[in-house]
Write a protein that holds these residues in place. Structure first.
Motif, short mmCIF file in Angstrom:
data_model
loop_
_atom_site.label_atom_id
_atom_site.label_comp_id
_atom_site.label_asym_id
_atom_site.label_seq_id
_atom_site.Cartn_x
_atom_site.Cartn_y
_atom_site.Cartn_z
N UNK A 127 0.85 -1.18 0.00
CA UNK A 127 0.00 0.00 0.00
C UNK A 127 0.89 1.23 0.00
N UNK A 128 1.44 1.52 -1.16
CA UNK A 128 2.37 2.62 -1.30
C UNK A 128 1.71 3.68 -2.16
N UNK A 129 2.43 4.78 -2.43
CA UNK A 129 1.89 5.79 -3.34
C UNK A 129 2.07 5.34 -4.78
N UNK A 130 1.27 5.91 -5.68
CA UNK A 130 1.36 5.51 -7.08
C UNK A 130 2.75 5.81 -7.66
N UNK A 131 3.39 6.86 -7.17
CA UNK A 131 4.72 7.21 -7.68
C UNK A 131 5.73 6.12 -7.35
N UNK A 133 5.01 3.00 -6.71
CA UNK A 133 4.66 1.80 -7.48
C UNK A 133 5.19 1.91 -8.91
N UNK A 134 5.09 3.10 -9.48
CA UNK A 134 5.59 3.28 -10.84
C UNK A 134 7.12 3.13 -10.85
N UNK A 137 7.70 -0.36 -11.18
CA UNK A 137 7.46 -0.83 -12.56
C UNK A 137 8.64 -0.53 -13.48
N UNK A 138 9.41 0.49 -13.11
CA UNK A 138 10.53 0.85 -13.98
C UNK A 138 11.68 -0.14 -13.85
N UNK B 75 3.15 14.81 -13.04
CA UNK B 75 3.30 13.53 -12.34
C UNK B 75 4.16 12.58 -13.15
N UNK B 128 -2.40 8.73 -6.62
CA UNK B 128 -3.44 7.90 -6.01
C UNK B 128 -2.75 6.82 -5.20
N UNK B 130 -1.66 2.85 -4.43
CA UNK B 130 -1.20 1.79 -5.34
C UNK B 130 -2.36 0.87 -5.74
N UNK B 133 -4.18 2.49 -8.55
CA UNK B 133 -3.36 2.44 -9.77
C UNK B 133 -3.41 1.04 -10.38
N UNK B 162 10.56 -0.85 -20.56
CA UNK B 162 10.28 -1.11 -19.14
C UNK B 162 8.78 -1.20 -18.93
N UNK B 163 8.40 -1.91 -17.86
CA UNK B 163 6.98 -2.05 -17.53
C UNK B 163 6.35 -0.67 -17.34
N UNK B 164 7.16 0.27 -16.85
CA UNK B 164 6.66 1.62 -16.64
C UNK B 164 6.31 2.29 -17.96
#
Lengths: 388, 388
Positions: A127-131, A133-134, A137-138, B75, B128, B130, B133, B162-164
């Motif tokens: 449960x982290x921030x979307x940033x 999490x992205x 993903x990187x 963002x 938002x 995670x 998202x 990348x997944x991002x």
């Protein structure tokens, strides 16, 4: 302290992959308790013998002084896959997840040592921030994620993969980062995910875990891996009679696997029937006790060798004033769904007072039902008491 | 109120795609101001004439009573791609993003009507949880995301994605959900993303936007799309002389595009040189004023027709006690990097008092420098004042 290399070899018994080569022995040289991860998916509460193959290996680690970190994937289960295009991960309510997680743990502790187990829920870190999490993903390439074998099969079959499913291994890999996993265990079907965890740990500057995969236990049908949805399973909470009976139904050629993976033993040098009885007794003893194992074997003999009714048949009281609808009755007595009940009747799997019920007679006249024995399959019986 | 179909046709002038067919006319029938989206990436602050093709189309919508929603992708720019494997999106600091966003807006309002523009930063809705998202990720399939043409090219070239990067279009599509976009505009290179926004809006139960793509303006080199990094651009904040001179340098066959896309006009029936002068005057007039356009043309004639020095040369004072290092001097006077300066010298593009500087003489003796005119390229001059 045993020699790390010998110890690593011992812990590798029955494993399919222990990777990378030599890594486990190096970790054991550290001479500190290793953190051994198992991630579980709380979408199903019940553990069957198939699950105990990995759990037993974890127990071996615990007995050697290591710590098991049992990760309940509550976050991932809650996210699920709302696209509805795949049944791979149904969305669960928080209540279902908590209930499943509780049941799972209770059952897992039939194998694991509670004192050497750390239970964690992955919502704690996912449960982290979307940033953030992205940022996660990187750390992975799409090509690497698509190497997962279930994806390759689905791409070939032209079945859609959601972006969410694609990135699931990243979440699972991040679990290893969050809990500082030294070793991760899983079935051979988890090999990709376990190896992927190494990449993610490395991307976050952590030492990568070693991985151990265990064989998937074939179900009682002798054909497919043991699975609740295929009905070819033996649950660890099954009553002794059920457990013994199901184990007696496995094909002979499964016995070496069952002895090796469930009991760390070889098939005894005996008639197949005798060997299978020993398997049944020893497994029932493990999850219940010796007396239960003996009673279960006696029950089996009464039904299948002497073709008698079981010694004690549970009574069930039903209220009725007219004809009784059989699928509804079976649903009430044995916890089946009505469609399951109807299917069993059609297949000739339902008896009343030892007479097979015909698929045409679904509404039974009330007369004569009081005191009758209703039997489903080979081993489930109830004696009816009718209250008018 | 014009007939919606005629109005839609008028607004479609010069567009490459207006999709889905007939949708824009239907939206215009609603007889309310449409919300017309443009998403911009604040990684570069400066707008060049290429950007104004889309901005001018947005202005047409504003003049017809509609509202432009300008989305600054703060963002997405902040997340960037820390993998370092691609230069597609460098990570920017918050300060850089704010500064770029401010400059961008200031320049965009040279074309857009400030009163009919809503400026939004996408961190407003993309910051938002995670879980939310991941819910967004469940709305798209991997196959659909991989259809993006830049990915197809990179997969063929075996370059990692990348997944991002893969999921960026989802974030951009969610912008359309968040601001209730009716129409989204972009260059033809944005067609995939714009159409993808429709899918995401639909997945969130919103009416899908219609999309309009505009042609990409070819740069002054006549070869590639106008781009700052290729150096083939005319900036909207370029001084009149620079703007006019750069426009005079385009190949003749670009004139129809430039007249059509920048001035909504046809090439005048005149000698190419005269037509190009008209293009230069009209563009300079648009971003500056008529007097500036006339002065810019006069400056051009003085330098390139009469080969005289410009009327007024700016003076620049440098402090020096010994030989002056030319690359450092050019860096100081013209805001070049030293390596750019060195390259220009090697290419014979630097003159001192109209004499081309030889690449061998990088350290200039101080004597004679005071009062000398330093010229870079065709149009940039400074008169040196040396302070000892």
């Amino acid at each position: 302290m045993a020699d790390p290399r010998a110890e690593a070899e011992r812990l590798a018994t029955n494993a399919v992959d222990v990777l990378p080569e030599g890594a486990l022995a190096e970790q054991l040289e550290l001479a500190r308790p290793l953190r051994v991860k198992l991630g579980i998916d709380p979408t199903t509460p019940d553990i069957h013998l198939g699950h105990t193959v990995v759990l037993s290996k974890l127990r071996e680690f615990q007995d050697a002084g290591h710590v098991v970190v049992l990760i309940i994937g509550d976050f991932t289960a809650r996210v699920g896959d709302p696209s509805g295009r795949t049944a791979e991960r149904p969305v669960l309510s928080d209540e279902e997840i908590s209930a499943n997680a509780a049941t799972y743990q209770e059952q897992a502790f039939k194998v694991l040592d509670r004192d050497r187990t750390e239970v964690r829920f992955n919502s704690e870190w996912l449960e982290m921030g979307s940033g953030e999490l992205l940022g996660l993903l990187s750390r992975a390439t799409v090509a690497r994620l698509l190497e997962r074998d279930i994806f390759e099969r689905r791409i070939e079959a032209d079945e859609p993969i959601s972006a969410l499913e694609l990135i699931y291994p990243l979440l699972q890999g991040y679990d290893s980062v969050a809990i500082d996993a030294d070793v991760e265990l899983g079935g051979t079907d988890q090999k990709f995910n376990l190896l992927f965890g190494r990449d993610i740990q490395t991307a976050y500057g952590k030492p990568p875990q070693s991985i151990i995969t265990m064989p998937l236990l074939i179900g009682t049908d002798g054909a497919q891996k043991m699975s609740k949805s295929l009905g070819n399973y033996v649950g660890v909470t099954d009553v002794p009679e059920e457990m013994f009976g199901r184990l007696m139904s496995i094909p002979d050629d499964l016995m070496p696997d069952y002895f090796r993976l469930l009991l760390s033993a070889d098939v005894p040098d005996a008639e197949p029937n005798q060997a299978k009885r020993e398997l049944g007794r020893r497994v029932v003893e493990r999850f219940h006790d010796r007396a239960a194992a003996e009673a279960a074997e006696e029950h089996f003999d009464r039904l299948h060798v002497r073709h008698e009714l079981p010694e004690e048949i549970e009574e069930a009281t039903v209220a009725a004033n007219g004809p009784v609808h059989l699928p509804a009755l079976l649903a009430e007595l044995f916890g089946l769904s009505r469609s399951e009940a109807r299917r069993l009747i059609e297949q000739g799997g339902v008896r009343i007072d030892d007479r097979v019920v015909d698929g045409g007679e679904l509404d039974l006249p009330l007369d004569g039902l009081d005191g009758a024995v209703v039997q489903v399959g080979k081993r489930r019986h109830k004696r009816l008491r009718v209250e008018r």
